[in-house]
Design an enzyme around this catalytic site. Sequence first.
Site, PDB file in Angstrom:
ATOM      1  N   SER A  44       0.800  -1.262  -0.170  1.00  0.00           N
ATOM      2  CA  SER A  44       0.161   0.161  -0.039  1.00  0.00           C
ATOM      3  C   SER A  44       1.098   1.135  -0.377  1.00  0.00           C
ATOM      4  O   SER A  44       0.174   2.575  -0.691  1.00  0.00           O
ATOM      5  CB  SER A  44      -1.326   0.408   1.147  1.00  0.00           C
ATOM      6  OG  SER A  44      -0.216   0.237   2.694  1.00  0.00           O
ATOM      7  N   HIS A  78      -6.229  -4.009  -1.187  1.00  0.00           N
ATOM      8  CA  HIS A  78      -5.771  -3.283  -1.709  1.00  0.00           C
ATOM      9  C   HIS A  78      -5.891  -3.380  -3.827  1.00  0.00           C
ATOM     10  O   HIS A  78      -5.358  -2.657  -4.762  1.00  0.00           O
ATOM     11  CB  HIS A  78      -4.151  -2.262  -2.144  1.00  0.00           C
ATOM     12  CG  HIS A  78      -3.661  -2.079  -0.568  1.00  0.00           C
ATOM     13  ND1 HIS A  78      -5.048   0.313  -0.948  1.00  0.00           N
ATOM     14  CD2 HIS A  78      -3.817  -1.018   0.523  1.00  0.00           C
ATOM     15  CE1 HIS A  78      -4.506   0.419  -0.057  1.00  0.00           C
ATOM     16  NE2 HIS A  78      -4.141  -0.075   1.134  1.00  0.00           N
ATOM     17  N   LYS A 123     -12.798  -0.605   1.189  1.00  0.00           N
ATOM     18  CA  LYS A 123     -11.498   0.444   0.151  1.00  0.00           C
ATOM     19  C   LYS A 123     -12.553   0.001  -0.991  1.00  0.00           C
ATOM     20  O   LYS A 123     -13.693   0.699  -1.087  1.00  0.00           O
ATOM     21  CB  LYS A 123     -10.296  -0.593  -0.386  1.00  0.00           C
ATOM     22  CG  LYS A 123      -9.835   0.248   1.523  1.00  0.00           C
ATOM     23  CD  LYS A 123      -7.977  -0.618   0.991  1.00  0.00           C
ATOM     24  CE  LYS A 123      -7.366  -0.061   2.258  1.00  0.00           C
ATOM     25  NZ  LYS A 123      -7.426  -0.136   3.798  1.00  0.00           N
TER      26      LYS A 123
END
Length: 393
Positions: A182, A210, A241
């Site tokens: 990340s 991610h 996310k």
Amino acid sequence: MYANVRDDLQKTLDEIKEAGLFKPERVISTPQSSSVTVPTGDVLNFCANNYLGLADHPEVVAAAKDALDRWGYGMASVRFICGTQDVHKELEGRLSAFLGQEDTILYSSCFDANGGVFETLLDAEDAVISDALNHASIIDGIRLSKAARFRYANRDMADLEAKLKEACGARRRLIVTDGVFSMDGYIAPLKEICDLADRYDAMVMVDDSHAVGFTGPGGAGTPALHGVSDRVDIITGTLGKALGGASGGYVAARAEIVALLRQRSRPYLFSNSLAPVIAAASLKVLDLLESAGDLREKLAANTKLFRTRMSEEGFEILPGEHPIAPVMIGDAAEAGRMAELLLERGVYVIGFSYPVVPMGAARIRVQLSAAHSTEDIEKTVAAFVDARASMKG
């Protein structure tokens, strides 16, 4: 007693501020979106993990409202007592199918998911081999287990093989890596990792927080991107996310692994069930992902445009194609100062410095979204140029 402790704590806080490492929290008075309102006014938002722009999507919001009426606000219980509803089981089934895994178990966060895996599966007879740049939740989860610990240099397959040889005497060996790192936006070489796992009889675990939603075929993540979904034993991830941006996490894995986690994983057993409104909204997100090819294409185009334009303007960006685009600054205080100058120019970003990243490698981590327009990106590049000139002047 506390008077002495207070003075020590204040000294530590002062040292953090003096080093330029203090992390202020800015209050947002609007929904999460490509632009938000903070106390200084309206700003472009380039620091959220809202990759597909679904955090304020009208269909997701509508699904959440409907879920409140149907399922209520919260479970007030853990799963094995009276905290399991149909919506939880449906979401687990949908995630399993989406990720190509046998079963899935929901957690209140991916941090909890990573905190609940290692202690449950590994003992003193076992070994875990972890990438050096893995997320803090993986590091903390490993610390909770009694397994022998080995760390290999980031994405270094020769070092991974050396560590696997060192761990050859262990009963079980588990390789664990982020799918996407990340702070850098680098993607793990999962095919090579799986090849080594086969050679040295190890299991593979990937935290794909991610990546899921926008990476790989259909957005199924880095295992799908590398064609190794059937060779990865454990996938952890977040609903916070790309998958709507609320909260919640999961472990998608082999059926026996998930079954054991339900019996012995402490963050699962002793935390309240995921709020049904989040589970229901996440189901709507999975519906949207089936036809989200245009969003993924827009995200890729935005990422390419920003990376290209910033490079043309002479900024150093770590190479890659991920929508995490780290603009390297170096000095922590300078990164913090640039973030402040950018906010003054209507661009909301955050400077990252030690201990989140290595000492001397401070950066502005820009995160692109499908919700950003071309004009948003050009304005942000111009703001970086202006802020840099201001710092030099």
